[in-house]
Design an enzyme around this catalytic site. Structure first.
Site, PDB file in Angstrom:
ATOM      1  N   LYS A  98       0.871  -1.178   0.000  1.00 48.87           N
ATOM      2  CA  LYS A  98       0.000   0.000   0.000  1.00 48.87           C
ATOM      3  C   LYS A  98       0.905   1.224   0.000  1.00 48.87           C
ATOM      4  CE  LYS A  98      -2.988   2.741   2.978  1.00 48.87           C
ATOM      5  NZ  LYS A  98      -3.578   2.858   4.335  1.00 48.87           N
ATOM      6  N   GLY A 159      -7.834   8.806  10.602  1.00 47.93           N
ATOM      7  CA  GLY A 159      -8.071   8.835  12.037  1.00 47.93           C
ATOM      8  C   GLY A 159      -9.100   9.837  12.507  1.00 47.93           C
ATOM      9  N   ALA A 185      -9.410   5.178   5.192  1.00 46.00           N
ATOM     10  CA  ALA A 185      -9.241   6.352   6.053  1.00 46.00           C
ATOM     11  C   ALA A 185     -10.545   7.096   6.310  1.00 46.00           C
ATOM     12  CB  ALA A 185      -8.221   7.337   5.469  1.00 46.00           C
ATOM     13  N   GLY A 186     -10.719   7.469   7.571  1.00 48.98           N
ATOM     14  CA  GLY A 186     -11.833   8.321   7.960  1.00 48.98           C
ATOM     15  C   GLY A 186     -13.098   7.602   8.373  1.00 48.98           C
ATOM     16  N   ASN A 207      -8.921   1.144  10.719  1.00 43.28           N
ATOM     17  CA  ASN A 207      -8.094   0.797  11.874  1.00 43.28           C
ATOM     18  C   ASN A 207      -8.614   1.460  13.143  1.00 43.28           C
ATOM     19  OD1 ASN A 207      -4.498   0.590  12.411  1.00 43.28           O
ATOM     20  ND2 ASN A 207      -6.093   0.490  13.897  1.00 43.28           N
ATOM     21  N   THR A 208      -8.521   2.806  13.151  1.00 40.95           N
ATOM     22  CA  THR A 208      -8.820   3.535  14.383  1.00 40.95           C
ATOM     23  C   THR A 208     -10.252   3.334  14.853  1.00 40.95           C
ATOM     24  OG1 THR A 208      -7.230   5.200  13.615  1.00 40.95           O
ATOM     25  CG2 THR A 208      -8.603   5.791  15.480  1.00 40.95           C
TER      26      THR A 208
END
Length: 257
Positions: A98, A159, A185-186, A207-208
């Protein structure tokens, strides 16, 4: 449900999971298990993949069950990204990469110029390349034309948990893409993940949203269910939206006085 294909690899799960910021290895391991994710991503620069004496979450997992997706987080230039990718490949973990090159330290948005350069170099070197990009429609098309194996447009800043800020742009990217589109993301909640899949995305990477949840294991399961539900809804095809009400029961053959 149709399988996800990236390069020469196929996957049942359309949820890709990051591996950072979990409260413990045990929680991380259980979250990964219940998510049923088959692709796990990690930042090469944050892993001690060549130092056996250092703690390593990879040691906690049965790696025969997963495909690892190293990322180039921390790179600021194409050359740095290529160097990190080659480091990951030499470890024998995976030939997928990635590409993540940050162009703004405050927003953590990707650098489009360096991303294009790194992608071209890594494709020439034989990698399976998945570049992380903004939701720029033209940039996504250029990356497809270069021959990437998937594109990973962000829903909102990394994040932030703000969900999908520009669904129209993402829908344009999905419509025009010739390779899988993985929203990256996001993503902050299962609602965001389901929405991304309903738009027609081929997968979601997060992830987050899991690692910072009050109960990461339960959230991992929720994200799996959301991704599956969104994909099934997309494949089923939603009803058309209308401006006016339409009765759900027949208006003919009613009992009258």
């Amino acid at each position: 449900m149709k399988m996800l294909t990236i390069g020469d690899k196929t996957f049942h799960s359309r949820l890709l999971l990051g591996t950072g910021k979990y409260p413990s290895f045990d929680v991380q391991k259980e979250a990964v298990r219940v998510s049923e994710s088959e692709i796990l991503t990690f930042a090469v620069r944050r892993m001690n993949i060549f130092e056996a004496s250092q703690p390593n979450f990879l040691e906690q997992l049965d790696l025969s069950k997963y495909t690892l997706l190293p990322n180039t987080a921390g790179a600021k230039t194409a050359e740095e990204a290529v160097r990190i990718a080659k480091l990951a490949k030499s470890s024998g973990l995976c030939d997928m990469i990635k590409v993540e090159i940050i162009g703004c330290d405050r927003s953590l948005l990707p650098d489009p110029v360096e991303t294009l350069r790194a992608t071209e170099l890594l494709l020439d070197a034989g990698f399976i390349v998945l570049p992380y990009t903004s939701d720029d429609v033209v940039l996504a098309r250029r990356l497809c034309e270069m021959g990437v194996h998937a594109i990973m447009p962000g829903a909102s800043p990394i994040g932030s948990g703000r969900g999908i800020l520009n669904p129209l742009n993402l829908s344009f990217i999905i419509e025009q893409s010739t390779v899988p589109v993985i929203i990256d993301a996001g993503i902050g909640s299962p609602k965001d993940a389901a929405y991304a899949m309903e738009l027609g995305a081929d997968g979601v990477l997060l992830n987050t949203a899991v690692s910072e949840a009050k109960d990461p294991v339960k959230m991992a399961l929720a994200m799996k269910l959301a991704v599956d539900a969104g994909r099934l809804g997309y494949e089923a095809g939603r009803m058309p939206e209308r401006d006016y009400a339409v009765a759900s029961s027949p208006l003919e053959g009613l009992v009258t006085n």
